[in-house]
Design an enzyme around this catalytic site. Structure first.
Site, short mmCIF file in Angstrom:
data_model
loop_
_atom_site.label_atom_id
_atom_site.label_comp_id
_atom_site.label_asym_id
_atom_site.label_seq_id
_atom_site.Cartn_x
_atom_site.Cartn_y
_atom_site.Cartn_z
CG HIS A 37 -1.90 -1.08 1.31
ND1 HIS A 37 -1.78 -2.13 2.20
CD2 HIS A 37 -3.03 -1.30 0.60
CE1 HIS A 37 -2.82 -2.95 2.04
NE2 HIS A 37 -3.58 -2.47 1.08
NE ARG A 189 -9.31 -11.78 1.71
CZ ARG A 189 -9.85 -10.86 0.90
NH1 ARG A 189 -9.17 -10.40 -0.13
NH2 ARG A 189 -11.07 -10.41 1.11
#
Ligand code: PAF
Length: 287
Positions: A37, A189
């Site tokens: 990110h 995840r």
């Protein structure tokens, strides 16, 4: 960095930046931020003057048996990372702000073709949820540039097609996947994986590399995909799909040279995805 959940506040602040001549860069996320990110923030900063990130775990893109309730929410740590990365504004809407009339009554944006098959095949409605929320975030922030990771390759293709089809004046930037040394693509995840699964997870990227190398050396696509399936199963994955497509996710033909191999596979209860681009030699592109 200013944080707001309020649409008026967001719009007022961005309008002021736009009036000052600033180019606006958008980084949409669902939070639980990692280096992948932050690479998106960096890519936006290289192109824009004001960076707005969003954190919203979008219920519209989760299926009924998916991990919406368990999806990791780490807002305080995320804020610190965004601030350190040079983000100017953070929008953290609630579901009530985004979908005041409820999910069932929400106007949807559906991007045909490119959202079908691959993850769209195993997660029905997922990309409608993604294109709808990204369209809303585009309307709310009106960015010049928006950055998305290449790990979610089909999502990036869906967003590019939406922007083209709806004539949105937004430059969509695909940012290369950030990986662990093992090759495992960073993903929120990954936090679901046990230590043993985490050690196995890099096999997904290793399998894609094996397929890429074999195809680039002239191997047959179907045979290599079959071997890839076997390797993943042996490692303990339950493969969902393993496919070679053109870069815009069409079918590979005899004239295809640039291609991409894409995979999704379950390891325990965690669904992992990854992809790798490759160049087919003339004689191998016969699938
Ligand atoms: O990639 C994600 O984190 C999400 O799918 C996105 C683009 C923020 C839309 O909810």
């Amino acid at each position: 960095m200013h944080t707001t959940s309020d649409v008026c506040d967001l719009r007022t602040r961005l309008d002021a930046q736009r009036r000052a001549g600033h180019r606006i860069g958008l980084v949409p996320t669902m939070g639980n931020l990692h280096r992948g990110h932050l690479a998106l923030v960096e890519a936006a900063r290289a192109r824009c003057d004001t960076i707005v990130a969003t954190i919203f775990v979008n219920p519209l893109q989760f299926g009924p048996n998916e991990d919406l309730d368990n999806y990791p929410r780490t807002l305080d740590a995320d804020k610190a990372k965004l601030e350190a990365a040079g983000c100017d504004l953070l929008f953290t809407p609630t579901p009530q702000v985004m979908y005041p009339r409820g999910l069932e009554c929400q106007t949807l944006v559906r991007v045909p073709e490119v959202s079908e098959g691959l993850c769209g095949g195993s997660r029905p409605g997922h990309f409608d949820g993604v294109s709808t929320v990204v369209n809303m975030l585009f309307q709310l922030t009106q960015p010049d540039v928006a950055c998305f990771g290449e790990k979610d390759y089909q999502q990036l293709a869906v967003i590019r097609r939406m922007v083209t089809d709806l004539h949105m004046p937004i430059d969509v930037i695909g940012v290369p996947t950030v990986r662990e040394d093992s090759g495992l693509a960073l993903s929120s995840r990954n936090g679901y994986l046990s230590d043993a699964e985490h050690a196995t997870a890099a096999e997904l990227q290793q399998t894609l590399r094996q397929i890429r190398d074999a195809l680039q050396a002239g191997g047959d696509i179907q045979s290599q995909l079959h071997l890839g399936h076997e390797r993943l199963s042996r490692a303990g994955f339950v493969p969902d799909y393993l496919e070679v497509r053109t870069p815009d996710l069409g079918a590979v033909t005899a004239t295809t040279r640039e291609a991409i191999v894409l995979a999704a596979a379950r390891l325990g209860t965690t669904r992992l995805i990854d992809n790798l681009s490759l160049t087919l030699p003339r004689e191998a592109a016969d699938a």
